[in-house]
Enzyme design. Sequence first.
Site, PDB file in Angstrom:
ATOM      1  N   GLU A   1      -1.776   7.779   8.865  1.00  0.00           N
ATOM      2  CA  GLU A   1      -0.314   7.645   8.741  1.00  0.00           C
ATOM      3  C   GLU A   1       0.391   8.140  10.007  1.00  0.00           C
ATOM      4  O   GLU A   1       1.435   7.638  10.389  1.00  0.00           O
ATOM      5  CB  GLU A   1       0.199   8.445   7.532  1.00  0.00           C
ATOM      6  CG  GLU A   1      -0.051   7.781   6.195  1.00  0.00           C
ATOM      7  CD  GLU A   1       0.681   6.468   6.049  1.00  0.00           C
ATOM      8  OE1 GLU A   1       1.911   6.453   6.177  1.00  0.00           O
ATOM      9  OE2 GLU A   1       0.016   5.436   5.827  1.00  0.00           O
TER      10      GLU A   1
ATOM     11  N   ASP B   1       0.879  -1.175   0.000  1.00  0.00           N
ATOM     12  CA  ASP B   1       0.000   0.000   0.000  1.00  0.00           C
ATOM     13  C   ASP B   1       0.915   1.224   0.000  1.00  0.00           C
ATOM     14  O   ASP B   1       2.138   1.092   0.165  1.00  0.00           O
ATOM     15  CB  ASP B   1      -0.885  -0.018   1.268  1.00  0.00           C
ATOM     16  CG  ASP B   1      -1.828   1.182   1.355  1.00  0.00           C
ATOM     17  OD1 ASP B   1      -2.302   1.642   0.296  1.00  0.00           O
ATOM     18  OD2 ASP B   1      -2.072   1.686   2.473  1.00  0.00           O
ATOM     19  N   SER B   2       0.324   2.397  -0.123  1.00  0.00           N
ATOM     20  CA  SER B   2       1.109   3.629  -0.006  1.00  0.00           C
ATOM     21  C   SER B   2       1.640   3.798   1.416  1.00  0.00           C
ATOM     22  O   SER B   2       2.617   4.509   1.636  1.00  0.00           O
ATOM     23  CB  SER B   2       0.218   4.820  -0.335  1.00  0.00           C
ATOM     24  OG  SER B   2      -0.880   4.845   0.557  1.00  0.00           O
TER      25      SER B   2
ATOM     26  N   CYS C   1      -4.490  -1.602  -1.697  1.00  0.00           N
ATOM     27  CA  CYS C   1      -4.734  -0.176  -1.877  1.00  0.00           C
ATOM     28  C   CYS C   1      -5.754   0.008  -2.996  1.00  0.00           C
ATOM     29  O   CYS C   1      -5.536  -0.477  -4.120  1.00  0.00           O
ATOM     30  CB  CYS C   1      -3.422   0.502  -2.250  1.00  0.00           C
ATOM     31  SG  CYS C   1      -3.591   2.250  -2.654  1.00  0.00           S
TER      32      CYS C   1
ATOM     33  N   CYS D   1     -11.050   3.105   1.079  1.00  0.00           N
ATOM     34  CA  CYS D   1      -9.600   3.305   1.187  1.00  0.00           C
ATOM     35  C   CYS D   1      -9.158   2.420   2.336  1.00  0.00           C
ATOM     36  O   CYS D   1      -9.835   2.375   3.378  1.00  0.00           O
ATOM     37  CB  CYS D   1      -9.300   4.771   1.483  1.00  0.00           C
ATOM     38  SG  CYS D   1      -7.593   5.094   2.011  1.00  0.00           S
ATOM     39  N   THR D   2      -8.041   1.722   2.159  1.00  0.00           N
ATOM     40  CA  THR D   2      -7.652   0.736   3.181  1.00  0.00           C
ATOM     41  C   THR D   2      -7.163   1.380   4.485  1.00  0.00           C
ATOM     42  O   THR D   2      -6.999   0.695   5.492  1.00  0.00           O
ATOM     43  CB  THR D   2      -6.579  -0.223   2.624  1.00  0.00           C
ATOM     44  OG1 THR D   2      -5.474   0.553   2.134  1.00  0.00           O
ATOM     45  CG2 THR D   2      -7.142  -1.071   1.503  1.00  0.00           C
ATOM     46  N   HIS D   3      -6.946   2.683   4.462  1.00  0.00           N
ATOM     47  CA  HIS D   3      -6.606   3.368   5.717  1.00  0.00           C
ATOM     48  C   HIS D   3      -7.843   3.522   6.626  1.00  0.00           C
ATOM     49  O   HIS D   3      -7.711   3.596   7.848  1.00  0.00           O
ATOM     50  CB  HIS D   3      -6.053   4.771   5.437  1.00  0.00           C
ATOM     51  CG  HIS D   3      -4.625   4.799   4.985  1.00  0.00           C
ATOM     52  ND1 HIS D   3      -4.222   4.323   3.761  1.00  0.00           N
ATOM     53  CD2 HIS D   3      -3.496   5.252   5.594  1.00  0.00           C
ATOM     54  CE1 HIS D   3      -2.910   4.491   3.629  1.00  0.00           C
ATOM     55  NE2 HIS D   3      -2.448   5.052   4.728  1.00  0.00           N
TER      56      HIS D   3
END
Length: 267
Positions: A155, A13-14, A77, A187-189
Site C-alpha cells: 500500500e 480490492d481493499s 481480493c 493475496c492480490t497484493h
Amino acid sequence: MPKSDDRPIGVFDSGVGGLSILIELKKLLPHENFVFLADQKYVPYGEKTKKELVNLCVNITDYFVKKHDIKMMVVACNTATCYSIKELRQNFKIPIVGTEPAVKPAAQNTRTGVIGIISTPATSKSKTIKRLITDFTHGTEVINIGCQNLENVVEEGDLSSSKVKVLLNKYLKEIKNSKADRLVLGCTHYPFLRKTIQAMVGPKVKLIDSGKAIAKHAKSLVTKNLFKNNQVGMGKTTHFTTGNAQRFSKVASKLLGAKVVAFQAKL
Ligand code: DGL
C-alpha cells in the site's frame, strides 16, 4: 454478432493489490471498460471479521451497480472472496468472479510433495482455504502462513526495502526450511512483491498467483453472457479510491508503470 455492450466491468480490492488482477484482465479483455475501486478507507481487509467484510463488499457492489451500471464484477481480493462471495451472489444479479488462492495448481504440479501458501491472516484461517486444502492437496504437505502487515507495505509502494525483507523473512522462514517447490501467493497484493519473494526463496520455488486464471474465467463469462464490448479501440479504465486519491494515484502509477489519476469515491 451480438449487440455491443459498453457498460464497464467493476473490479475492487481493499487497496492497490487488486491492480495485479486488473493487469491480467486488461490483457485478455483489452476492449472492455473497467471501473476499479480501492477501498483504502478500510484497508487492511485481512484483519476484519466476516460481518465487517460482508457489509463493506455489499456496499461496494451496490455502488458499482447504481453509480456505474456495471455488467459484471470481479472481486480482486482473496479475503473479500473468502468471506463474502456467497452473500454477494445472493444479493446481486450480475455475474461475479471471485479470487481464491491457487492451491489446486500448486498441489497438482509440485514435485516434492510440499507446497507453501501465504495470505492474509483472515484468508489463512478461512473455511475457503480449509476447503481448498481438503479438496485439492491429498498426500501433499501444506504450509499455510497468515501474514500480518504484508499488504500494508505494498500500500505504501514499498516493494523491496529492509522493512519488507524483515517481514518476508519472518513469514517465509518455515517454507524456506522445507522442501516446498510451489508457493501460492494468496493475496492480490503479493504479486507486486514477486521479485523480492523470489530472491528470498530461491529459483527452485515456483510462485503461483491467480491473476491469469481469474482473467480467463472473466473472459469466458463476458462471452457466455453476450456482454462483449465490440469497440475497435482500447477500453477505458477509471480508478477510484475510498481513501486518499492523490496517494492512490502515486502508488498505482508506480505499480503499473503508467500514470494513473484516481478519483475519490463516496459510497
Ligand atoms: N488484497 C487482499 C487479498 O487478496 C487483501 C489485503 C488486505 O486488505 O488485507 O486478500
